[in-house]
Design a protein around this motif. Structure first.
Motif, PDB file in Angstrom:
ATOM      1  N   ASP A   1       0.829  -1.219   0.000  1.00  0.00           N
ATOM      2  CA  ASP A   1       0.000   0.000   0.000  1.00  0.00           C
ATOM      3  C   ASP A   1       0.857   1.260   0.000  1.00  0.00           C
ATOM      4  OD1 ASP A   1      -2.319  -1.502  -0.058  1.00  0.00           O
ATOM      5  OD2 ASP A   1      -2.689  -1.335   2.097  1.00  0.00           O
ATOM      6  N   TYR A   2       1.988   1.201   0.703  1.00  0.00           N
ATOM      7  CA  TYR A   2       2.906   2.352   0.724  1.00  0.00           C
ATOM      8  C   TYR A   2       3.387   2.664  -0.688  1.00  0.00           C
ATOM      9  CZ  TYR A   2       7.248   4.957   1.242  1.00  0.00           C
ATOM     10  OH  TYR A   2       8.249   5.884   1.105  1.00  0.00           O
ATOM     11  N   PHE A   3       3.868   1.648  -1.386  1.00  0.00           N
ATOM     12  CA  PHE A   3       4.359   1.872  -2.748  1.00  0.00           C
ATOM     13  C   PHE A   3       3.223   2.228  -3.708  1.00  0.00           C
ATOM     14  CE2 PHE A   3       8.231  -0.492  -1.387  1.00  0.00           C
ATOM     15  CZ  PHE A   3       9.133   0.531  -1.647  1.00  0.00           C
ATOM     16  N   ALA A   4       2.055   1.609  -3.545  1.00  0.00           N
ATOM     17  CA  ALA A   4       0.917   1.937  -4.411  1.00  0.00           C
ATOM     18  C   ALA A   4       0.537   3.413  -4.274  1.00  0.00           C
ATOM     19  CB  ALA A   4      -0.272   1.042  -4.073  1.00  0.00           C
ATOM     20  N   ALA A   5       0.599   3.933  -3.045  1.00  0.00           N
ATOM     21  CA  ALA A   5       0.256   5.337  -2.808  1.00  0.00           C
ATOM     22  C   ALA A   5       1.213   6.288  -3.515  1.00  0.00           C
ATOM     23  CB  ALA A   5       0.237   5.624  -1.307  1.00  0.00           C
ATOM     24  N   THR A   6       2.424   5.835  -3.784  1.00  0.00           N
ATOM     25  CA  THR A   6       3.403   6.670  -4.482  1.00  0.00           C
ATOM     26  C   THR A   6       3.460   6.352  -5.977  1.00  0.00           C
ATOM     27  OG1 THR A   6       5.262   5.151  -4.109  1.00  0.00           O
ATOM     28  CG2 THR A   6       4.839   6.808  -2.401  1.00  0.00           C
ATOM     29  N   GLY A   7       2.612   5.413  -6.430  1.00  0.00           N
ATOM     30  CA  GLY A   7       2.595   5.032  -7.831  1.00  0.00           C
ATOM     31  C   GLY A   7       3.819   4.239  -8.247  1.00  0.00           C
ATOM     32  N   THR A   8       4.408   3.517  -7.280  1.00  0.00           N
ATOM     33  CA  THR A   8       5.632   2.760  -7.530  1.00  0.00           C
ATOM     34  C   THR A   8       5.356   1.265  -7.470  1.00  0.00           C
ATOM     35  OG1 THR A   8       6.889   4.527  -6.452  1.00  0.00           O
ATOM     36  CG2 THR A   8       8.011   2.422  -6.739  1.00  0.00           C
TER      37      THR A   8
ATOM     38  N   PRO B   1      11.842  -0.454  -3.836  1.00  0.00           N
ATOM     39  CA  PRO B   1      10.830  -1.272  -4.503  1.00  0.00           C
ATOM     40  C   PRO B   1      11.256  -2.711  -4.800  1.00  0.00           C
ATOM     41  CG  PRO B   1      10.968   0.888  -5.529  1.00  0.00           C
ATOM     42  CD  PRO B   1      12.114   0.783  -4.571  1.00  0.00           C
ATOM     43  N   PHE B   2      12.559  -2.947  -4.957  1.00  0.00           N
ATOM     44  CA  PHE B   2      13.007  -4.274  -5.348  1.00  0.00           C
ATOM     45  C   PHE B   2      14.052  -4.864  -4.419  1.00  0.00           C
ATOM     46  CE2 PHE B   2      11.333  -2.098  -9.042  1.00  0.00           C
ATOM     47  CZ  PHE B   2      10.343  -2.987  -9.406  1.00  0.00           C
TER      48      PHE B   2
END
Length: 113
Positions: free
Chosen positions: A69-76, A104-105
């Motif tokens: 969810d953290y990465f989704a919120a930043t579009g990553t 991210p990875f």
């Protein structure tokens, strides 16, 4: 006997700032499997100052960081939707700090101070 307590800190190494709003689950391993002890969310500094009870008994614990969810919120896009860190507690130790450096990875964790 000393009091053992747990703190955590998540830094987004790819963005160069604290990772805010990450939900974290603390569990303890017992005879029946894993038992939820506490939950928390990283603050504006990427920290949870006290996760769980003031005193942790000796044993095996795990932290699960819900980073999707953290990465989704930043579009990553991310390869790891969650990160689980399993560690041992000796109740004679006063403080346990489990930081996570996140991208991210990839991720890195260690026993902090």
């Amino acid at each position: 006997m000393m009091t053992s307590h747990l703190t955590t800190h998540v830094l987004d190494a790819s963005a160069g700032h604290p990772a805010t709003g990450i939900d974290v689950l603390l569990e303890h391993k017992d005879g029946a499997g894993w038992t939820e002890i506490a939950t928390g969310t990283t603050n504006d500094d990427g920290r949870i100052a006290q996760l769980g009870p003031e005193r942790l008994a000796s044993g095996t614990y795990r932290l699960t960081f819900a980073v999707a969810d953290y990465f989704a919120a930043t579009g990553t896009a991310t390869f790891y939707p969650e990160i689980t860190v399993t560690f041992a507690v000796d109740s004679d130790q006063k403080h346990y700090h489990v930081p996570v450096l996140l991208s991210p990875f990839a991720y890195t964790t260690y026993r902090g101070s």
